[in-house]
Design an enzyme around this catalytic site. Structure first.
Site, PDB file in Angstrom:
ATOM      1  N   ASP A 103      39.355 -17.133   1.496  1.00 18.65           N
ATOM      2  CA  ASP A 103      38.697 -18.009   0.516  1.00 18.65           C
ATOM      3  C   ASP A 103      37.711 -17.208  -0.333  1.00 18.65           C
ATOM      4  OD1 ASP A 103      40.050 -20.075   1.715  1.00 18.65           O
ATOM      5  OD2 ASP A 103      38.346 -20.670   2.974  1.00 18.65           O
TER       6      ASP A 103
HETATM    7  N1  URA Z   1      40.163 -19.711   7.339  1.00 22.32           N
HETATM    8  C1  URA Z   1      39.378 -20.244   6.376  1.00 22.32           C
HETATM    9  O1  URA Z   1      38.954 -21.373   6.479  1.00 22.32           O
HETATM   10  N2  URA Z   1      39.079 -19.471   5.317  1.00 22.32           N
HETATM   11  C2  URA Z   1      39.495 -18.203   5.167  1.00 22.32           C
HETATM   12  O2  URA Z   1      39.169 -17.558   4.174  1.00 22.32           O
HETATM   13  C3  URA Z   1      40.307 -17.663   6.174  1.00 22.32           C
HETATM   14  C4  URA Z   1      40.623 -18.439   7.254  1.00 22.32           C
END
Ligand code: URA
Length: 238
Positions: A103
């Protein structure tokens, strides 16, 4: 492959820079100076020396990035800065892509490569490659939460995750945990905690299979993988 293309691909310069090097007699192929940038070579067999340096043939590029928050895991975007924007221009136009998505606000290990088959294997749930995350969670994380991770968690869209592993590193009103999961559903770690009524306030990936984030890399820094790291990654079966 054309000699100038090979040299440019191996990072010896831009296409026009390497053409110039070849024409000025700075490049030998199997011990002979060749001044034609378009001459065909066999990268796996021919010995190329450019400006006194042996040029080692590498079919693929593998980079380990310590992704900072604020950049997106994509190859291009009209509005946002992407992880590829963090790379030296010598890595442009080489087909490099991030293996899986973190993310925008997640930090940590992101593998960048142009090895498509490897990327596919690392992300396939069938291969069960575990991704390890360090997270800070608002609230006390409990033994029941650990059990829920072990059983698999029902997410907001009705999907039940595969079993994961949750280790409590520090208990408190903001808990520190390590999470290991072998899938990569959208916002998966955040949604797993959300299903348990808890919020992830910080997330960082620290390992992917046997590939561990190099602690010397500052946020936004990257390096090429060492040969043994590549070997361990590519051991994942077809
Ligand atoms: N899980 C999440 O919620 N975000 C990420 O960036 C990676 C795994």
């Amino acid at each position: 492959m054309r000699l100038d293309r090979f040299l440019a691909n191996m990072g010896c310069g831009t296409r026009s820079e390497v053409k110039h090097l070849v024409k000025s007699g700075k490049v030998t192929v199997n011990g002979k100076i060749l001044r034609d940038p378009g001459v065909q070579i066999v990268p796996e067999q021919d010995q190329i020396i450019c400006d006194g340096q042996a040029v080692e043939y590498r079919k693929y590029i593998y980079l380990m990035l310590n992704k900072p928050a604020g950049v997106i895991s994509a190859t291009e975007d009209v509005k946002e800065r992407t992880v590829l924007d963090l790379l030296d221009p010598k890595y442009y136009n080489k087909g490099i892509f991030p293996v899986g998505r973190l993310d925008k606000d997640t930090e940590g290990l992101l593998l960048l490569t142009n090895d498509g088959p490897l990327g596919h294997r690392l992300l396939s749930p069938k291969k069960k490659v575990f991704k390890t995350y360090y997270a800070r969670i608002q609230g006390w994380v409990t033994a029941e939460d650990q059990e829920a991770f072990r059983d698999g968690i029902l997410l907001d869209d009705g999907y039940r995750t595969l079993p994961g592993d949750l280790t409590i590193l520090a208990e408190g009103p903001v808990s520190e945990v390590e999470v290991m999961i072998c899938e990569g559903k959208f916002h998966q770690v955040k949604r797993m905690f959300l299903a348990l009524g808890k919020q992830v306030v910080y997330l960082k990936r620290v390992a992917m299979g046997e590939l561990v984030l190099d602690p010397r890399l500052q946020l936004g820094e990257y390096r090429e993988l060492e040969p043994d790291e590549i070997q361990r990654l590519t051991r994942i079966e077809e």
